[in-house]
Design an enzyme around this catalytic site. Structure first.
Site, mmCIF file in Angstrom:
data_model
loop_
_atom_site.group_PDB
_atom_site.id
_atom_site.type_symbol
_atom_site.label_atom_id
_atom_site.label_comp_id
_atom_site.label_asym_id
_atom_site.label_seq_id
_atom_site.Cartn_x
_atom_site.Cartn_y
_atom_site.Cartn_z
ATOM 1 N N GLU A 31 23.866 -43.427 37.801
ATOM 2 C CA GLU A 31 23.067 -44.618 38.177
ATOM 3 C C GLU A 31 22.633 -45.341 36.905
ATOM 4 O O GLU A 31 22.010 -44.759 36.033
ATOM 5 C CB GLU A 31 21.842 -44.198 38.997
ATOM 6 C CG GLU A 31 20.842 -45.306 39.275
ATOM 7 C CD GLU A 31 21.453 -46.514 39.985
ATOM 8 O OE1 GLU A 31 21.988 -46.348 41.092
ATOM 9 O OE2 GLU A 31 21.406 -47.628 39.404
ATOM 10 N N GLY A 33 20.754 -48.224 36.981
ATOM 11 C CA GLY A 33 19.490 -48.958 37.164
ATOM 12 C C GLY A 33 18.431 -48.060 37.778
ATOM 13 O O GLY A 33 18.324 -46.880 37.462
ATOM 14 N N THR A 34 17.659 -48.650 38.705
ATOM 15 C CA THR A 34 16.588 -47.894 39.349
ATOM 16 C C THR A 34 17.156 -47.111 40.515
ATOM 17 O O THR A 34 17.944 -47.645 41.304
ATOM 18 C CB THR A 34 15.502 -48.867 39.865
ATOM 19 O OG1 THR A 34 15.179 -49.751 38.804
ATOM 20 C CG2 THR A 34 14.266 -48.137 40.312
ATOM 21 N N PHE A 35 16.745 -45.845 40.636
ATOM 22 C CA PHE A 35 17.211 -45.006 41.736
ATOM 23 C C PHE A 35 16.895 -45.668 43.072
ATOM 24 O O PHE A 35 15.812 -46.212 43.262
ATOM 25 C CB PHE A 35 16.517 -43.639 41.664
ATOM 26 C CG PHE A 35 17.485 -42.511 41.526
ATOM 27 C CD1 PHE A 35 18.118 -42.267 40.317
ATOM 28 C CD2 PHE A 35 17.774 -41.689 42.611
ATOM 29 C CE1 PHE A 35 19.023 -41.222 40.188
ATOM 30 C CE2 PHE A 35 18.675 -40.646 42.494
ATOM 31 C CZ PHE A 35 19.303 -40.407 41.275
ATOM 32 N N GLY A 36 17.830 -45.602 44.001
ATOM 33 C CA GLY A 36 17.575 -46.158 45.331
ATOM 34 C C GLY A 36 18.302 -47.457 45.583
ATOM 35 O O GLY A 36 18.435 -47.889 46.725
ATOM 36 N N THR A 38 19.675 -51.513 45.619
ATOM 37 C CA THR A 38 19.196 -52.873 45.910
ATOM 38 C C THR A 38 18.206 -52.908 47.063
ATOM 39 O O THR A 38 17.126 -53.505 46.953
ATOM 40 C CB THR A 38 20.407 -53.763 46.253
ATOM 41 O OG1 THR A 38 21.317 -53.735 45.151
ATOM 42 C CG2 THR A 38 19.975 -55.195 46.541
ATOM 43 N N CYS A 39 18.566 -52.299 48.189
ATOM 44 C CA CYS A 39 17.760 -52.456 49.402
ATOM 45 C C CYS A 39 16.326 -51.993 49.161
ATOM 46 O O CYS A 39 15.368 -52.713 49.471
ATOM 47 C CB CYS A 39 18.390 -51.670 50.549
ATOM 48 S SG CYS A 39 17.503 -51.842 52.096
ATOM 49 N N HIS A 447 8.614 -57.454 82.659
ATOM 50 C CA HIS A 447 8.046 -58.784 82.846
ATOM 51 C C HIS A 447 6.606 -58.793 82.373
ATOM 52 O O HIS A 447 5.880 -57.839 82.662
ATOM 53 C CB HIS A 447 8.109 -59.174 84.329
ATOM 54 C CG HIS A 447 7.515 -60.529 84.585
ATOM 55 N ND1 HIS A 447 8.154 -61.693 84.208
ATOM 56 C CD2 HIS A 447 6.325 -60.903 85.123
ATOM 57 C CE1 HIS A 447 7.388 -62.734 84.531
ATOM 58 N NE2 HIS A 447 6.275 -62.280 85.082
#
Ligand SMILES: Cc1cc2nc3c(=O)[nH]c(=O)nc-3n(C[C@H](O)[C@H](O)[C@H](O)COP(=O)(O)OP(=O)(O)OC[C@H]3O[C@@H](n4cnc5c(N)ncnc54)[C@H](O)[C@@H]3O)c2cc1C
Ligand SMILES: NC(=O)c1ccc[n+]([C@@H]2O[C@H](COP(=O)([O-])OP(=O)(O)OC[C@H]3O[C@@H](n4cnc5c(N)ncnc54)[C@H](O)[C@@H]3O)[C@@H](O)[C@H]2O)c1
Length: 464
Positions: A31, A33-36, A38-39, A447
């Site tokens: 990895e 970047g940051t773990f986890g 984009t989302c 309803h």
């Protein structure tokens, strides 16, 4: 040169593959970047947390139609921002800690560096802290390296400075004015967020409409409502950008000729591209489409046996629920190479969390026309159901397309309150092959709840 049974590149949906069933394998995860991914860090989750706060901030702008006069007394941006990242950042850090140090992951090596293929099933990992590169080889790889924002080639833009969705949510303070380039998902969501927080929003479109990928009626309605809320500059080309003190200046070319637009901050939101180029997947024999998406088969396997890909690096949908589904498919196929499963992309839904919300699944009317399929259409306004009266909604609707002979749904499109939730029975009906009549009459609809919108739209279909 360490050799692994399995190496995964990317910790978005790729991170959910390794579980105790892989304990006998020597594995690694890389990895940069940051773990986890984009989302979690810069995508779905923080944006929706901002959107929720924006929805609350926007209520005074429409509550008076119910006879309730509200005022917005203030928006404490640093608190809004810190609520979001105060929740998310520890999740990312906890995910990294779990993979690196937890007993469950004794068989997992974590490389926090950037991977790049240098040969067949050979990945060089470089580190930002000056450590020497490491070269990993493996029998099997999973490419889950996602994508990144596209930045347009506008003279002066780099020097002027701009944000993308990667940086915009961490601003120190709200600007007075923001200009968004692009009219898709990210533009629609952030325009709502910033306008609700009191920022003057300008949206620069190269075409005449926002959310052009949606059904034509939905795109037209959304654009009409957006024009009431934002300064919408349609059919514009951005010719150049420059900085004058604190002000960013954009020179535009449009139907009325040249114009100058001054703003405090620019958000670029013109799409994303897969990271296959930076990962140099070609060096390991993996092929890509002209869009840069890695080519995979129905099992999510690339043209190189043993190399799988999932999510934004290979999927044109660029949606988290698709990345998650593909990750489950890859996981299964790694565990059961003799009994592999195929990914199911028949009915992929999506939602745009703006105001109004949009949700959609299946064919748009323009798709159906272009494909020459036989279809009928029905429409149901929120204004025509009891819950719509309660909300005094005058602009939302559901639009359905169905096969007139069989009643099978071909597409469903909703613009209006809670569209992202209201659409779910239609996704279910399409996925399980329930025809419109059975879906409408084979179950109760509470309803007077919002899904009556769907019940009525189904009953309105002029089937043979
Ligand atoms: C602003 C925004 C809002 C969104 N909102 C939604 C939403 O509401 N609903 C929805 O369904 N989808 C949404 N999406 C899309 C969704 O975030 C993505 O489809 C999803 O995150 C893709 O997951 P992935 O695992 O394929 O890639 P990612 O989550 O991007 O993970 C890829 C990882 O690989 C790493 N990486 C890349 N290259 C390398 C390399 N060479 N070496 C090592 N590591 C590398 C990256 O750092 C990253 O951590 C949104 C996207 C954005 C940008
Ligand atoms: N709610 C969600 O699910 C959600 C939210 C945000 C992002 N996403 C994902 O992230 C992806 C990226 O979002 P996005 O909004 O950046 O992309 P997008 O594809 O939704 O929209 C891009 C917009 O930029 C315009 N455009 C493209 N090239 C241009 C150029 N050179 N000059 C001017 N305009 C140009 C397009 O016409 C379009 O209006 C989406 O496709 C989506 O899959 C999903």
């Amino acid at each position: 040169m360490p050799h692994y049974d399995l190496v995964i590149v990317g910790t978005g949906s790729g991170n959910s593959i390794l579980d105790p069933r892989f304990a006998d394998l020597k594995t690694a995860i890389v990895e940069k970047g940051t773990f986890g991914g984009t989302c979690l860090n810069v995508g779905c989750i923080p944006t929706k947390m901002f959107v929720y706060a924006a929805d609350v901030a926007a209520t005074p702008s429409h509550s008076s139609r119910l006879g309730v006069d509200e005022e917005l007394n203030g928006v404490r941006w640093p608190e809004i921002r810190d609520r979001v990242f105060g929740r998310i950042d520890p999740i990312a850090a906890g995910g990294a800690e779990y993979r690196k140090n937890h007993e469950d992951n004794k068989n997992v090596d974590v490389y926090q560096g950037e991977g790049r293929f240098t040969g067949m099933k050979e990945l060089r990992v470089s580190f930002s802290d000056g450590r020497p590169d490491e070269v990993l080889t493996a029998d099997r790889f999973v490419l889950a390296a996602g994508g990144r924002p596209v930045v347009p080639d506008i003279p002066g833009l780099e020097e002027t400075g701009y944000h993308t969705s990667d940086s915009i949510m961490r601003l120190d303070a709200l600007p007075r004015r923001i200009t968004i380039l692009g009219g898709g998902y990210i533009a629609a969501e952030f325009a709502h967020v910033f306008a609700s927080f009191g920022v003057d929003v300008t949206v620069v479109l190269r075409s005449g409409a926002m959310v052009r990928g949606e059904d034509e009626d939905v795109s037209a309605r959304f654009t009409e409502l957006a024009a009431e809320r934002f300064d919408l500059r349609r059919d514009r080309k951005v010719v150049s950008a420059r900085r004058e003190g604190d002000t960013a200046v954009l020179e535009l070319e449009g139907p009325q000729g040249a114009e100058t637009l001054e703003t405090d901050l620019i958000l670029v939101a013109i799409g994303r591209r897969p990271n296959s180029d930076l990962l140099d997947v070609a060096a390991t024999g993996v092929t890509t489409k002209p869009s840069g998406h890695v080519v995979v088969d129905a099992h999510q396997e690339t043209v190189v046996p043993g190399i799988y890909a999932l999510g934004d690096i290979s999927s044109p949908y660029e949606l988290k629920h698709v990345a998650n589904h593909e990750s489950r498919v890859v996981q299964h196929n790694l565990l059961h190479p003799d009994d592999r499963m195929e990914a199911d992309h028949r009915f992929v839904p999506h939602a745009i969390f703006s105001s109004p919300q949009i949700a959609s699944v299946g064919l748009t009317e323009q798709d159906a026309r272009a494909q020459g399929v036989s279809y009928v259409v029905s429409k149901q306004d929120y204004a025509g159901i009891a819950y719509g009266w309660a909300m005094e909604d005058t602009t939302g609707f559901a639009k359905l397309l169905a096969d007139p002979a069989t009643g099978q749904l071909l597409g469903a499109h909703i613009i209006g309150p809670q569209a992202s939730s209201v659409i779910q029975p239609l996704i279910q009906g399409m996925s399980f092959g329930v025809d419109a009549r059975a879906l409408a009459r084979g179950q109760y609809w509470i309803h007077p709840a919002m899904p009556e919108l769907i019940e009525n739209a189904l009953l309105n279909l002029p089937l043979d």
